[in-house]
Design an enzyme around this catalytic site. Structure first.
Site, PDB file in Angstrom:
ATOM      1  N   SER A   1       0.790  -1.225   0.000  1.00  0.00           N
ATOM      2  CA  SER A   1       0.000   0.000   0.000  1.00  0.00           C
ATOM      3  C   SER A   1       0.829   1.286   0.000  1.00  0.00           C
ATOM      4  O   SER A   1       1.498   1.568  -0.977  1.00  0.00           O
ATOM      5  CB  SER A   1      -0.941  -0.057   1.199  1.00  0.00           C
ATOM      6  OG  SER A   1      -1.896   0.942   1.097  1.00  0.00           O
TER       7      SER A   1
ATOM      8  N   ASP B   1      -2.018   1.350  -3.381  1.00  0.00           N
ATOM      9  CA  ASP B   1      -2.907   0.275  -3.839  1.00  0.00           C
ATOM     10  C   ASP B   1      -4.341   0.776  -4.024  1.00  0.00           C
ATOM     11  O   ASP B   1      -5.278  -0.013  -4.140  1.00  0.00           O
ATOM     12  CB  ASP B   1      -2.867  -0.939  -2.902  1.00  0.00           C
ATOM     13  CG  ASP B   1      -3.370  -0.641  -1.501  1.00  0.00           C
ATOM     14  OD1 ASP B   1      -3.413   0.552  -1.122  1.00  0.00           O
ATOM     15  OD2 ASP B   1      -3.723  -1.587  -0.776  1.00  0.00           O
TER      16      ASP B   1
ATOM     17  N   ALA C   1      -8.840   9.458   8.967  1.00  0.00           N
ATOM     18  CA  ALA C   1      -8.465  10.782   8.457  1.00  0.00           C
ATOM     19  C   ALA C   1      -7.559  10.655   7.236  1.00  0.00           C
ATOM     20  O   ALA C   1      -7.565  11.511   6.346  1.00  0.00           O
ATOM     21  CB  ALA C   1      -7.773  11.574   9.559  1.00  0.00           C
TER      22      ALA C   1
ATOM     23  N   ARG D   1       1.225   6.282  19.157  1.00  0.00           N
ATOM     24  CA  ARG D   1       0.957   4.840  19.032  1.00  0.00           C
ATOM     25  C   ARG D   1       1.988   4.223  18.085  1.00  0.00           C
ATOM     26  O   ARG D   1       2.491   4.905  17.176  1.00  0.00           O
ATOM     27  CB  ARG D   1      -0.469   4.582  18.514  1.00  0.00           C
ATOM     28  CG  ARG D   1      -0.804   5.288  17.227  1.00  0.00           C
ATOM     29  CD  ARG D   1      -2.161   4.871  16.683  1.00  0.00           C
ATOM     30  NE  ARG D   1      -2.137   3.564  16.083  1.00  0.00           N
ATOM     31  CZ  ARG D   1      -1.725   3.318  14.832  1.00  0.00           C
ATOM     32  NH1 ARG D   1      -1.308   4.307  14.048  1.00  0.00           N
ATOM     33  NH2 ARG D   1      -1.725   2.095  14.368  1.00  0.00           N
TER      34      ARG D   1
ATOM     35  N   GLY E   1       1.416   0.048  12.760  1.00  0.00           N
ATOM     36  CA  GLY E   1       1.288  -1.372  12.446  1.00  0.00           C
ATOM     37  C   GLY E   1       1.699  -1.658  11.012  1.00  0.00           C
ATOM     38  O   GLY E   1       1.487  -2.764  10.515  1.00  0.00           O
TER      39      GLY E   1
HETATM   40  C1  G16 Z   1      -3.217   0.542   6.462  1.00  0.00           C
HETATM   41  C2  G16 Z   1      -4.536   0.274   7.125  1.00  0.00           C
HETATM   42  C3  G16 Z   1      -5.160   1.566   7.576  1.00  0.00           C
HETATM   43  C4  G16 Z   1      -4.192   2.324   8.473  1.00  0.00           C
HETATM   44  C5  G16 Z   1      -2.831   2.485   7.789  1.00  0.00           C
HETATM   45  C6  G16 Z   1      -1.786   3.052   8.714  1.00  0.00           C
HETATM   46  O1  G16 Z   1      -3.438   1.353   5.350  1.00  0.00           O
HETATM   47  O2  G16 Z   1      -5.376  -0.389   6.211  1.00  0.00           O
HETATM   48  O3  G16 Z   1      -6.336   1.272   8.249  1.00  0.00           O
HETATM   49  O4  G16 Z   1      -4.691   3.577   8.776  1.00  0.00           O
HETATM   50  O5  G16 Z   1      -2.368   1.218   7.362  1.00  0.00           O
HETATM   51  O6  G16 Z   1      -1.601   2.181   9.782  1.00  0.00           O
HETATM   52  P1  G16 Z   1      -0.489   2.403  10.873  1.00  0.00           P
HETATM   53  O7  G16 Z   1      -0.729   3.767  11.433  1.00  0.00           O
HETATM   54  O8  G16 Z   1      -0.716   1.310  11.866  1.00  0.00           O
HETATM   55  O9  G16 Z   1       0.836   2.345  10.175  1.00  0.00           O
HETATM   56  P2  G16 Z   1      -2.730   1.060   3.963  1.00  0.00           P
HETATM   57  O10 G16 Z   1      -3.416   1.990   3.035  1.00  0.00           O
HETATM   58  O11 G16 Z   1      -1.276   1.343   4.146  1.00  0.00           O
HETATM   59  O12 G16 Z   1      -3.007  -0.378   3.719  1.00  0.00           O
END
Ligand code: G16
EC number: 5.4.2.3
Length: 537
Positions: A65, A275, A368, A492, A495
């Site tokens: 992504s 993506d 957001a 935080r 992830g």
């Molecule tokens: C993914 C998740 C989203 C999340 C983002 C950032 O997005 O699908 O829900 O907001 O990661 O997550 P984090 O703050 O834990 O890094 P994507 O578009 O990268 O797949």
């Protein structure tokens, strides 16, 4: 039928684990692409088992992504197009870290625990984004799936939401739409064209494709929209690097124009992520200032539009909006006070928002960062249909709402579908971006990333709005926040990236930036910062 352990071990021996611990993150596994072949092989195994357990097709999307091109990852898609069920995430983690020689017994344990029928018909549907590493990783998924069953369907290069859509179409026997990429364009464009009013030829938009899969896919969509829309695609992957100084994540975090696109004041622009499951709108205002319309702005526009249609038809449905802690405080206030809808705050990750949205007749959820959609419950759809058929009440609005439902990809956030949704609402309200932006004013906000030795030392509670570890960090954040007018801040662990994320908002831009950097420095001190200290540029 049973798993052929001998074949499994012989194939698995080609996918030995590297010395890395893989963790299931916000949206599946995500890390440097060259580490991922063994994980992909194991996710092929898992997807096949999940398919047998649900007796439905399961999706495997190979993408990282918004991450840089060197990374890759995997998102697993459940039968109705939603993210993998929580209880299977732990199977995913244990398989991803399981040595080749132990895989047979690990799979047998899952079969036993879930009671799945190995004779059940199953199919793994996979697709990948445009990353060069994707093809090899797709082969690994196929090798894994084939150890359990013979059926798989490789869709090649798709956007993440397109694969979510296709999986749902397959598992609903086409009731959700035709299970092909063309079917996806047809469904969305038909609904869009039906809903347009007035002079459609005026709609021109510049798209920052993040040098990712969305650039090509929106060009494909244009063919189905005819002259109604004039889409110019920038950062389409022909020369630039994926997500490099462009794309939705870059635009949101840096609050500036992406590179590779020239923008005149008031031109309508959107950014996709790598993506195409996120979208942001932006423009240059008459004061020459960069204006961002993010996921919060989208959820407020969509919720107020739906609320309006419902109240015109006098149809009482339970409409709610789901946000995360990153939602701008002003958006939450606007939704509660002006749109008059309940707002819930959940942990980051669309799976959490999606889950919560299912509690409403109509759930609008957006992060957001531009990731979000709308979910209509069966009860809501039935009521809307029955109202659309009754002539003595406002059936017109309800027919429009039915078309609107066809415009939405309810399975997951979808840049292309969201674009058509927003354009439809703007068209019907007669709004330009400035009108939309004027619905309420955001509080200035800032997001920062802090590199630390081990981001998992940060533990959070209350939908990630407070930390419980490292000890003392939250007290320091509280002190900093209380000294600032309209201040709010939280931290935080990401992830999807190896960083701690810091969010701050306050009454003014300078107070916001001071707060963000002060909190980032606390994180650096308490959580073992690495490299240079966070410092305002
Ligand atoms: C993914 C998740 C989203 C999340 C983002 C950032 O997005 O699908 O829900 O907001 O990661 O997550 P984090 O703050 O834990 O890094 P994507 O578009 O990268 O797949």
């Amino acid at each position: 039928m049973s798993i052929n352990i001998e074949t499994l071990q012989s194939v698995a021996s080609q996918y030995p684990l590297p010395a890395v611990k893989f963790t299931y993150g916000t949206a599946g596994f995500r890390t440097k692409a060259d580490l991922l072949e063994p994980v992909m092989f194991r996710m092929g195994l898992l997807a096949a088992l999940r398919s047998k357990a649900t007796q439905a097709s399961i999706g495997v999307m190979i993408t990282a992504s918004h991450n840089p091109v060197e990374d890759n990852g995997v998102k697993l898609i459940d039968p109705m197009g939603e993210m993998l069920k929580d209880s299977w995430e732990s199977y995913a983690t244990s398989l991803a870290n399981c040595r080749a020689e132990d895989l047979g017994s690990a799979l047998e344990a899952i079969v036993k625990e879930t009671g799945l029928d190995l004779n059940a018909k199953s199919c793994v549907c996979l697709a990948r984004d445009t990353r060069p590493s994707g093809l090899k990783l797709a082969e690994a998924v196929i090798e894994g799936a084939k150890c359990i069953q013979k059926d798989y369907q490789d869709y090649g290069i798709l956007s993440t939401p397109q694969l979510h859509y296709i999986v749902r179409c397959i598992n609903t026997n086409g009731q959700y739409g035709e299970p092909t990429e063309e079917g996806y364009y047809r469904k969305l464009s038909n609904a869009f064209l039906k809903l347009q009013i007035g002079d459609q030829a005026k709609l021109g938009v510049k798209v920052d494709g993040a040098n990712g899969v969305g650039a090509d896919k929106i060009k494909q969509l244009q063919k189905y929209l005819g002259n109604s829309v004039n889409i110019s695609v920038f950062n389409d992957g022909t020369s630039g690097k994926l997500n490099d100084k462009c794309g939705a994540d870059y635009v949101k975090i840096n609050q500036c124009l992406p590179e590779g696109i020239r923008v005149q004041p008031h031109e309508k622009c959107v950014s996709f992520d790598g993506d195409a499951d996120r979208i942001l709108y932006f423009y240059i205002g008459k004061d020459n200032e960069f204006k961002l319309l993010d996921g919060d702005k989208m959820s407020t526009l969509i919720a107020s539009f739906i609320k309006d249609l419902l109240s015109k038809a006098n149809l009482k449905l339970n409409l709610g909006v789901i946000q995360t802690a990153y939602a701008n405080g002003r958006s939450t206030e606007y939704l509660q006070k002006s749109v008059d809808v309940p707002v819930s705050c959940v942990k980051t990750g669309v799976k959490h928002l999606h889950h919560k949205a299912l509690e409403y007749d109509i759930g609008v959820y957006f992060e957001a960062n531009g990731h979000g959609t709308v979910i209509f419950s069966d009860v809501a759809v039935e009521k809307i249909k029955s109202y659309a058929l009754l002539s003595h009440i406002r059936s017109k609005e309800m027919s429009e709402l039915l078309d609107f439902i066809n415009l939405v990809n309810e399975t997951v956030g979808d840049a292309i579908s969201d674009f058509l949704v927003i354009e439809t609402i703007l068209n019907r309200k007669g709004y330009n971006l400035n009108d939309w932006n004027s619905m309420y004013s955001d509080l200035p906000n800032r997001q920062l990333k802090v590199k630390v030795k081990d981001r998992t030392v940060i533990k959070t509670i209350k939908a990630e709005t407070e930390t419980t570890s490292p000890e003392g960090l939250q007290e320091e954040i509280n002190k900093l926040v209380s000294a600032v007018k309209a201040g709010r801040s939280f931290v935080r662990p990401s992830g999807t990236e190896d960083v701690v994320r810091v969010y701050a908002e306050a009454e003014t831009r300078s107070l916001t930036d001071e707060l963000a950097y002060a909190v980032a420095n606390k994180v650096y001190d308490f959580a073992g910062g690495v490299g240079p200290r966070p410092q305002a540029k």
